[in-house]
Scaffold this motif. Sequence first.
Motif, PDB file in Angstrom:
ATOM      1  N   ARG A 199       0.852  -1.196   0.000  1.00 30.64           N
ATOM      2  CA  ARG A 199       0.000   0.000   0.000  1.00 30.64           C
ATOM      3  C   ARG A 199       0.879   1.235   0.000  1.00 30.64           C
ATOM      4  O   ARG A 199       2.094   1.184   0.261  1.00 30.64           O
ATOM      5  CB  ARG A 199      -0.941  -0.022   1.195  1.00 30.64           C
ATOM      6  N   SER A 200       0.258   2.353  -0.287  1.00 31.81           N
ATOM      7  CA  SER A 200       1.003   3.607  -0.331  1.00 31.81           C
ATOM      8  C   SER A 200       1.264   4.115   1.080  1.00 31.81           C
ATOM      9  O   SER A 200       0.491   3.869   2.006  1.00 31.81           O
ATOM     10  CB  SER A 200       0.217   4.654  -1.125  1.00 31.81           C
ATOM     11  N   ASP A 201       2.381   4.797   1.215  1.00 34.37           N
ATOM     12  CA  ASP A 201       2.784   5.317   2.524  1.00 34.37           C
ATOM     13  C   ASP A 201       2.167   6.693   2.742  1.00 34.37           C
ATOM     14  O   ASP A 201       2.853   7.714   2.800  1.00 34.37           O
ATOM     15  CB  ASP A 201       4.311   5.389   2.593  1.00 34.37           C
ATOM     16  N   SER A 233      -4.215   7.615   2.525  1.00 28.78           N
ATOM     17  CA  SER A 233      -5.079   6.724   1.757  1.00 28.78           C
ATOM     18  C   SER A 233      -4.683   5.266   1.961  1.00 28.78           C
ATOM     19  O   SER A 233      -5.541   4.387   2.122  1.00 28.78           O
ATOM     20  CB  SER A 233      -5.011   7.078   0.261  1.00 28.78           C
ATOM     21  N   GLY A 234      -3.364   4.998   1.956  1.00 26.90           N
ATOM     22  CA  GLY A 234      -2.896   3.643   2.191  1.00 26.90           C
ATOM     23  C   GLY A 234      -3.214   3.172   3.598  1.00 26.90           C
ATOM     24  O   GLY A 234      -3.555   2.005   3.818  1.00 26.90           O
ATOM     25  N   LYS A 263       5.130  -0.814   2.529  1.00 27.04           N
ATOM     26  CA  LYS A 263       4.697   0.538   2.170  1.00 27.04           C
ATOM     27  C   LYS A 263       5.489   1.029   0.966  1.00 27.04           C
ATOM     28  O   LYS A 263       6.719   1.003   0.973  1.00 27.04           O
ATOM     29  CB  LYS A 263       4.906   1.491   3.350  1.00 27.04           C
ATOM     30  N   ASN A 276      -2.838  -2.232  -3.083  1.00 26.56           N
ATOM     31  CA  ASN A 276      -3.701  -1.058  -3.212  1.00 26.56           C
ATOM     32  C   ASN A 276      -3.217  -0.282  -4.438  1.00 26.56           C
ATOM     33  O   ASN A 276      -2.353   0.591  -4.348  1.00 26.56           O
ATOM     34  CB  ASN A 276      -3.608  -0.203  -1.944  1.00 26.56           C
ATOM     35  N   ARG A 325      -3.220   2.086  -6.486  1.00 21.14           N
ATOM     36  CA  ARG A 325      -3.268   3.471  -6.945  1.00 21.14           C
ATOM     37  C   ARG A 325      -2.105   3.716  -7.903  1.00 21.14           C
ATOM     38  O   ARG A 325      -1.106   2.990  -7.892  1.00 21.14           O
ATOM     39  CB  ARG A 325      -3.173   4.410  -5.757  1.00 21.14           C
ATOM     40  N   THR A 365       1.133   4.018  -6.055  1.00 23.72           N
ATOM     41  CA  THR A 365       1.631   2.752  -5.515  1.00 23.72           C
ATOM     42  C   THR A 365       2.195   1.880  -6.615  1.00 23.72           C
ATOM     43  O   THR A 365       3.290   1.312  -6.493  1.00 23.72           O
ATOM     44  CB  THR A 365       0.495   2.006  -4.786  1.00 23.72           C
TER      45      THR A 365
END
Length: 855
Positions: free
Chosen positions: A194-196, A199-200, A223, A258, A260, A263
């Motif tokens: 997931r993004s750091d 949103s993550g 992350k 995730n 995105r 990401t």
Amino acid sequence: MTDPFQLPYKHYQRGDVIIGVIGTQFAYVLDETAFSEYPKRNFIDELFLVPKTYQQLLSMEYAVKEINENPIILPNITLGFQVYESFANARTTYQNTLKLLSGLERLVPNYKCDKEKHLIAAIGGRSTDTSLHIATILDRYKIPQIAYCVLAPVMNVKTQLPSFYRMVPKGEHLYKGIVQLLLYFHWIWIGIIRSDDESGEKFVQTLIPMLFQKGICIAVTEKMPAISQAVDMLSSLEPLTAKGNSLSSPKVQVYVVNARAQTMGCLTWMIYFSGVFEGAEGVEKISIGKVWVMTAQWDFSFQTLHRAFDIQVYNGALSFSIHTSEVLRFPRFLQILGPKLQQGDDFFRAFWENVFSCSFYDSHENQKDVDTCTGQEKLESLPGTLFERSMTGQSYSTYNAVHAIAQALHKISTSNPKHRALIDRGILKHPNLQPWQLHPFLRSISFNNSAGDMVSFNEDGELIAGFDIINWVTFPNKSFSRVKVGKMDPETIEGQVFIVYDEAITWHSWFNQALPLALCNAKCHPGYRKEKKEGEPFCCYDCIPCSDGKISDQKDMNDCFQCPEDQFPNKNKVRCLPKGLNFLSFTEFLGITFVVLALSFSLITALVLGIFIKNQNTPIVKANNRDLTYSLLISLLLCFLCSLLFIGRPQILNCYLRQITFGVIFSIVVACVLAKTITVVLAFMATKPGTKIRKWVGKRLSNSILLGCSLIQASICAVWLSTSPPFPHLDMHSLAEEIIVECNEGSVTMFYCVLGYLGFLATVSFTVAFLARKLPDTFNEAKFITFSMLVFCSVWLSFVPTYLSTKGKYMVAVEIFSILASSAGLLGCIFSPKCYIIILRSQLNIKDQLIRRNL
């Protein structure tokens, strides 16, 4: 470089009403400024153009063209659009949203400077962050905004953003779909990427509790850095390589991403640069044994980096996608596109130059060492990673958003008279129409688009639909195939909410088309159960064999289960086998042996009885009461025969007769022995001169003893039968692999009363015989009776503990053996000496001889 806020990326088409669009075609990275420094706008570089996202603008343009050419939907009204770029940047998004409101390139907040640009609604953005930035402005003016972000920008959209709509299903459906997909393939040991950022963090906070609730463990959460952090990493490949190595662990084969754009961009860089740093093996190393499960934001929009990146790393990936259907005429629309038809579209020029690696002669960027764009290039020649000719999920959402706005306007023109101020002879007076008046019609919108799909919103302004499950099949030439292999649609009929077509899935070549495994450890085989490992996640466990009497017939069972009463586990404890019936049968060896013994002893007893009857007038037969002798032999004959009642499957009748017959007949036998013993004693005592005992010697005493002792036992048996008689019973539990078919004694107390009384008679008889053992030998049976009763008592004393320690047919066998052994002991000890004299030493069986021997 030029400030991106001033870059002329926009696209405008005139119309009576205007749809505003905030798109995201470019991404810039703003250099982070320290808190102590004076704020400044300093952009590092134009990192990438996302070629595939341009299709979203083309789908919007095609939808506007389709509506304007349809005289039924909006007669005498044309739709136009105004497109601005967000640059995936909050400040730019706010600025260009305000430009939509003012109608001019310069900002004049709260003023509509261009009266010809009649903004009726807006479409955008692609990400939750951009959508929220747009909604923050438009919601104040109650301007409808239709976004196509997968996840809502706020928790309670209806309350916090009443003017906000989403042309995508509920985000909750996406989370549930991910969980159900993992459960479907039994993937319970996974990693999360997931993004750091916030949103993550929201993604994992929502998903992880749902995973834990369904028994799915998180092996690792990786992350992906923010774009600015990722750019910093490019100066040193070691951080990227380190993260790449963490993904290459063979312990985790399934990753939920995730997906995105940020990401996926960082993940792609990580894999790509890790491969460059370590050589060609680096890319393959990370891809080995990995299944990527992507969220619905993913559509292979990996920027121009795809030109160098081997997309086969993602071969076999599964992703959720906004449901799409084929818009038949859209490919034809794309086919005729070219620079001449797209005059004034700044996005088209940037897109064309990027995907064909060329430059127009009047381009504002001075690109050297590239070919000049001729305008004859064909979109058909582009790989799918850069541009697809069929609508992607987000393009389809944009297409539906334009049609939803048009249908809402159409409903106003055909509505009731209360909107008469907006309608003139069936024609919508668009100059009088205000954006906020569109809301009630948008909320209740329901129509079928040109692809045949129903478009309508729920109470939260979200599209009533589900997600498709897509399997991505990539090829060495950087082309790919998007295969629909399932769906997640809670709005459909029960039983079809979640469907996966296993046979349509193509896995990464590393798996050789076998189903990938995602387990902390190997599954427990049938016959074993799981036992949690201390200090490990609950998905990690040891395999423990099932305990006795239990089985597990499937892999990875939490606990073994008990077999039904009439079944037992097989050797491997993987299935239950029917229990056999356990009873002493006439057909088995043990039963046949007892039948032969019983009949043999019965025959011997009958022969002895015949001998005694034939020699009834001889002294040895007449001694000690001949009638008692006959009674004893007949009773012994019946004892041998009553043992046959214990053989065979127990039924009601033989259950009644078994113990009752045994108790009464044996009481008669022991009573006969007791009577004979007392007769012997009294006979010798009566020989003394002047004794009064002589009057007791005779048949009356012996018959009284026999009848009295027998009646007492018969009374006990009568009480037993009337209160709690024996009955057939199936004992399911005493033996592991067999059902004991037995006669339940009914009342155990009464059973032991019968045995106790019999033991009492035997003890009295033994005592009397023992005291009379020294009487003269010729007429004295006491010595033989003593020995016979010793055998009798020994047999029945050993019977009780043996009987209680055995089960099933062997318990019955113990009782039969005791009956035969004790009866045979009495027969042999009492009658064998007499038979010996009668048959072999008949010369001794005369009165004179017997008197002489006695003297």
